[in-house]
Design an enzyme around this catalytic site. Structure first.
Site, short mmCIF file in Angstrom:
data_model
loop_
_atom_site.label_atom_id
_atom_site.label_comp_id
_atom_site.label_asym_id
_atom_site.label_seq_id
_atom_site.Cartn_x
_atom_site.Cartn_y
_atom_site.Cartn_z
N SER A 56 0.84 -1.20 0.00
CA SER A 56 0.00 0.00 0.00
C SER A 56 0.87 1.24 0.00
O SER A 56 2.09 1.16 0.14
CB SER A 56 -0.90 0.02 1.25
N SER A 109 -3.60 -3.61 -3.04
CA SER A 109 -2.88 -2.40 -2.62
C SER A 109 -3.87 -1.36 -2.12
O SER A 109 -4.89 -1.10 -2.74
CB SER A 109 -2.07 -1.83 -3.79
N ASP A 161 -4.17 2.40 -1.74
CA ASP A 161 -3.54 3.63 -2.21
C ASP A 161 -4.44 4.80 -1.82
O ASP A 161 -5.46 5.07 -2.47
CB ASP A 161 -3.34 3.58 -3.73
#
Length: 347
Positions: free
Chosen positions: A230, A268, A270
């Site tokens: 991340s 991930s 983000d």
């Protein structure tokens, strides 16, 4: 001694940086770290920590700042962003830590803020605390409960204008593009009016073949063992911007992420949090039904400079998180290797 990208001869973008080229170039912003790095026993390796970003030098509960968030990919465990989106203000330090310790840092920050303001939860409203995280389980034994509530207050009390980068604070155990990642920061100054845009990142994402600007070097480990990862991106500015405008600024920061090569993997998280201390919002109700404020016009050329600054500072902050991070050993005999400088393809 590790170096920042500009010390390696690589200049990102064409806007000028602030004096320190850090998020703390924005007046009043401070950053503090608590780094936890030790072995508890043969099987338990601690490589983790906490980072605090303070929006100004006062109490953010009593003097809130306009803020917004943008989620590019939502595989993350943050707190407080629902209320930030609803009311458009930030009223706590922004806290960054390891995935399994969001709750501990939320509680520790609440304890700290209640000590600073006994009115909270008694004679006035509750408190919205913002905590973000990345998964440092490749190097760190996340089940060890190494982070405790008191580390939140310690990170806040450690906050200063000088920002340590690399494998420090929340970045202690993070990986980025198959190398050691962590904390990075950068800033830009607008040509018009000299407003500052500062960015701090907690980088923990990507595979080696995605990273731009460096020659590919095959890893000596199984990259499939590293979680998708991340990134937390914190954007600060002293330009007077509303929460709606800050969301637009937050979106632009993700272009800086893309410039480094990220594919935004399925797993991930983000997430961008943007705030301005160009004006504050008083917690105390004045009795008036309107509050006049100055704000930048959307169609003024200055807005484009702010957008560009967020992009450039994000890109450089990510690269600084890589070039400043030192090789770090971890659990199961793993190692987060520092990025070799000779791999940079300098123009």
């Amino acid at each position: 001694m590790r170096k920042r990208v500009r010390e390696l001869g690589l200049n990102i973008g064409n806007m000028k940086t602030g004096p320190a080229n850090q998020i703390t170039d924005v007046t009043g912003v401070k950053v503090g770290h608590v780094t936890l790095k030790h072995e508890m026993d043969l099987d338990t390796v601690v490589r983790t920590g906490v980072t605090a970003v303070l929006p100004h030098e006062g109490n953010p509960f009593f003097e809130k700042v306009p803020a917004a968030s943008f989620v590019l990919n939502g595989y993350g465990k943050t707190t407080g962003l629902v209320q930030v989106e609803e009311l458009g203000v930030l009223e706590s330090p922004i806290m960054l830590t390891s995935t399994f310790h969001v709750g501990d840092i939320w509680q520790g920050t609440l304890d700290y803020m209640m000590e600073q303001a006994p009115e909270i939860g008694d004679t006035t409203s509750s408190l919205n605390i913002v905590v973000g995280e990345c998964n440092d389980s490749y190097l760190h034994t996340v089940r060890a409960n190494a982070i405790q509530k008191h580390h939140a207050g310690e990170a806040i009390n450690m906050a200063s204008k000088k920002v340590e980068e690399g494998a420090v604070g929340a970045g202690c155990g993070m990986m980025c593009y198959g190398y050691k990642g962590g904390i990075g920061t950068s800033s830009r100054v607008t040509e018009m009016e000299n407003f500052t845009i500062g960015v701090l990142v907690l980088s923990n994402f990507g595979k080696r073949n995605e990273l731009q600007l460096v020659r590919y070097q095959a890893p000596g480990f199984d990259e499939s063992e590293v979680p998708d990862g991340s990134i937390m991106i914190i954007v600060a500015t002293d330009a007077p911007m509303t929460s709606r405008q800050l969301k637009r600024l937050a979106r632009r920061a993700t272009f800086g992420l893309a410039r480094t090569g990220s594919h935004i993997h399925n797993g991930s998280g983000d997430i961008v949090i943007a705030f301005s201390n160009g004006f504050t919002v008083s917690h105390q109700f004045s009795g008036a039904y309107v509050e006049p404020r100055n704000m930048i016009r959307d169609d003024h050329p200055l807005m484009n400079q702010l957008f560009q600054g967020a992009i450039e500072a994000t890109e450089e902050a990510i690269l600084n998180s890589l070039t400043m991070a030192e090789t770090t050993s971890g659990r199961k005999g793993r190692k987060g290797e520092e990025l070799p400088y000779h791999l940079f393809q300098l123009q």
